[in-house]
Design an enzyme around this catalytic site. Structure first.
Site, PDB file in Angstrom:
ATOM      1  N   ASP A 136     -12.455  -9.677  -0.875  1.00  0.00           N
ATOM      2  CA  ASP A 136     -13.809  -9.799  -0.126  1.00  0.00           C
ATOM      3  C   ASP A 136     -14.667  -8.886  -0.873  1.00  0.00           C
ATOM      4  OD1 ASP A 136     -12.578  -7.390   0.895  1.00  0.00           O
ATOM      5  OD2 ASP A 136     -12.584  -8.341   2.634  1.00  0.00           O
TER       6      ASP A 136
ATOM      7  N   HIS B 167     -10.294  -5.879  -2.669  1.00  0.00           N
ATOM      8  CA  HIS B 167     -11.520  -5.479  -1.868  1.00  0.00           C
ATOM      9  C   HIS B 167     -12.536  -4.562  -2.633  1.00  0.00           C
ATOM     10  CE1 HIS B 167      -8.971  -6.687   1.638  1.00  0.00           C
ATOM     11  NE2 HIS B 167      -8.237  -6.278   1.177  1.00  0.00           N
TER      12      HIS B 167
ATOM     13  N   GLU C 215       0.854  -1.161  -0.036  1.00  0.00           N
ATOM     14  CA  GLU C 215       0.099   0.157  -0.176  1.00  0.00           C
ATOM     15  C   GLU C 215       0.726   1.165   0.177  1.00  0.00           C
ATOM     16  OE1 GLU C 215      -2.716  -0.349   3.257  1.00  0.00           O
ATOM     17  OE2 GLU C 215      -3.789  -1.871   2.385  1.00  0.00           O
TER      18      GLU C 215
ATOM     19  N   ASN D 228       2.197  -5.272  -3.163  1.00  0.00           N
ATOM     20  CA  ASN D 228       0.557  -5.564  -2.835  1.00  0.00           C
ATOM     21  C   ASN D 228      -0.067  -4.128  -2.681  1.00  0.00           C
ATOM     22  OD1 ASN D 228      -1.260  -7.702  -2.121  1.00  0.00           O
ATOM     23  ND2 ASN D 228      -1.435  -6.931  -0.264  1.00  0.00           N
TER      24      ASN D 228
ATOM     25  N   GLU E  89      -6.344 -10.692  -1.273  1.00  0.00           N
ATOM     26  CA  GLU E  89      -7.309 -10.345  -0.068  1.00  0.00           C
ATOM     27  C   GLU E  89      -8.612 -10.094  -0.615  1.00  0.00           C
ATOM     28  OE1 GLU E  89      -5.684  -6.819   2.189  1.00  0.00           O
ATOM     29  OE2 GLU E  89      -3.629  -7.667   1.978  1.00  0.00           O
TER      30      GLU E  89
HETATM   31  C1  XIL Z   1      -6.638  -5.998   8.166  1.00  0.00           C
HETATM   32  C2  XIL Z   1      -6.938  -7.217   9.146  1.00  0.00           C
HETATM   33  O1  XIL Z   1      -8.102  -8.014   8.350  1.00  0.00           O
HETATM   34  C3  XIL Z   1      -7.609  -6.668  10.220  1.00  0.00           C
HETATM   35  O2  XIL Z   1      -7.867  -7.711  10.940  1.00  0.00           O
HETATM   36  C4  XIL Z   1      -6.651  -5.679  11.056  1.00  0.00           C
HETATM   37  O3  XIL Z   1      -7.346  -4.908  12.039  1.00  0.00           O
HETATM   38  C5  XIL Z   1      -6.339  -4.508   9.889  1.00  0.00           C
HETATM   39  O4  XIL Z   1      -5.676  -5.449   8.697  1.00  0.00           O
HETATM   40  N1  XIL Z   1      -5.013  -4.442   3.652  1.00  0.00           N
HETATM   41  C6  XIL Z   1      -4.009  -5.411   4.058  1.00  0.00           C
HETATM   42  C7  XIL Z   1      -4.678  -6.080   5.100  1.00  0.00           C
HETATM   43  O5  XIL Z   1      -3.095  -5.676   3.339  1.00  0.00           O
HETATM   44  O6  XIL Z   1      -3.234  -6.501   5.993  1.00  0.00           O
HETATM   45  C8  XIL Z   1      -5.559  -5.462   5.940  1.00  0.00           C
HETATM   46  O7  XIL Z   1      -5.978  -6.514   7.030  1.00  0.00           O
HETATM   47  C9  XIL Z   1      -6.805  -5.220   5.198  1.00  0.00           C
HETATM   48  C10 XIL Z   1      -6.437  -4.344   4.138  1.00  0.00           C
END
Ligand code: XIL
Length: 297
Positions: free
Chosen positions: A235, A204, A127, A167, A233
């Site tokens: 969702d 996401h 990020e 990432n 990741e």
């Molecule tokens: C999130 C986790 O799911 C949570 O449990 C935590 O509180 C915060 O981080 N981007 C990422 C992940 O790269 O590491 C994040 O995970 C979600 C967004």
């Protein structure tokens, strides 16, 4: 095939999930996780605040729990993450300049040394871009624009056997400033020989039922630079079946899209649990989105 992992394996891919170590004692959770997935990512346990809580005092207890759980079941592990503006340990948050740069390098060496030879990939940097494609301002960025390539060069030396990924989120739409900013960095790294093997698209998705514009073009364009891509990741708001099927199809259509990871097992395990964004409901039942993914794999 009757599981996500087995179905993905048919085309040489993997299907993964984020694992929260604290949930492994829940047998409903661990049963689904072990049955369905052949890759895992520690949801929080390999982040900088977890692995180096005090400067140069490393703690791998929680990360190792997940690694050992997976490894003993033949499940591979993605490392997440080494250099990030978020979830830094307190001692790192107010550091700057060469002190922080050296602490970042020492962190990468310490964590990657511990897991050397054991992991499939590392999200080396997470990020680092703004939505408009410029670099995100952070204490790491303030150490100099070369911090990302220094992280990758350090990582390659620390464990030459593991794939090194950049990432990020909101880099799925090809016609988006952030996507283009990341693309230009990867292109630059490849042209100058900075070691990088893969790009992770967090995926996401929020709202709607269609995919971000030209999602497959984004995957194939990154791949054409000579890196693997992965959805790291996933969702999706309300687990839209069209979006889940579409993102799966986009990956399947791109030879260098090597796998898909959903960010949790059941809706109740999700960091977005109020949006019911995953493939299993809170009772551990397969949702419609599960079937839509399995049918495309
Ligand atoms: C999130 C986790 O799911 C949570 O449990 C935590 O509180 C915060 O981080 N981007 C990422 C992940 O790269 O590491 C994040 O995970 C979600 C967004």
């Amino acid at each position: 095939a009757s599981t996500l992992g087995a179905a993905a394996t048919q085309s040489g891919r993997y299907f993964g999930t984020a694992i929260a170590g604290g949930r492994l004692g829940d047998s409903a959770y661990s049963t689904i996780a072990a049955r369905e997935f052949n890759m895992v990512t520690a949801e929080n346990e390999m982040k900088p605040d977890a692995t180096e809580p005090q400067q140069n005092v490393f703690n791998f207890t929680a990360g190792d729990q997940i690694y050992n759980w997976a490894n003993s079941r033949g499940i591979k592990v993605r490392g997440h993450t080494l250099a990030w503006h978020s979830q830094q340990p307190g001692w790192m948050q107010n550091m700057s300049g060469s002190t922080l740069r050296n602490a970042m390098i020492n962190h990468i060496n310490g964590v990657m040394g511990h897991y050397r030879g054991k992991l499939a990939a590392w999200d080396v940097v997470n990020e680092a871009f703004n939505e408009d494609g410029s670099r995100r301002q952070s204490n790491l960025q303030a150490t100099g624009n070369d911090w990302i390539e220094v992280a990758f060069r350090t990582a390659r030396a620390a464990d030459p056997s593991v794939k090194l990924c950049y990432n990020d989120y909101n880099i799925e739409n090809w016609s988006y400033g952030k996507t283009q900013g990341v693309y230009r960095m990867i292109q630059d790294f490849r042209s100058r020989g900075v070691p990088i093997d893969c790009v992770g698209l967090q995926t996401h998705f929020t709202g709607g039922s269609s995919l971000p514009g030209n999602f497959q073009t984004t995957l194939s364009s990154f791949a054409a630079l000579g890196v693997d891509v992965a959805l790291t990741e996933v969702d999706v708001t309300n687990a839209s079946t069209t979006q889940y099927a579409g993102l799966t199809q986009a990956c399947v259509n791109v030879p260098r899209c090597i796998g898909i990871t959903v960010w949790g097992v059941r809706d109740s395990d999700s960091w977005r649990s109020n949006e019911s964004p995953l493939l299993f409901d809170g009772g551990g039942n397969k949702k419609a989105a599960y079937t839509s993914v399995l049918n495309v794999l």
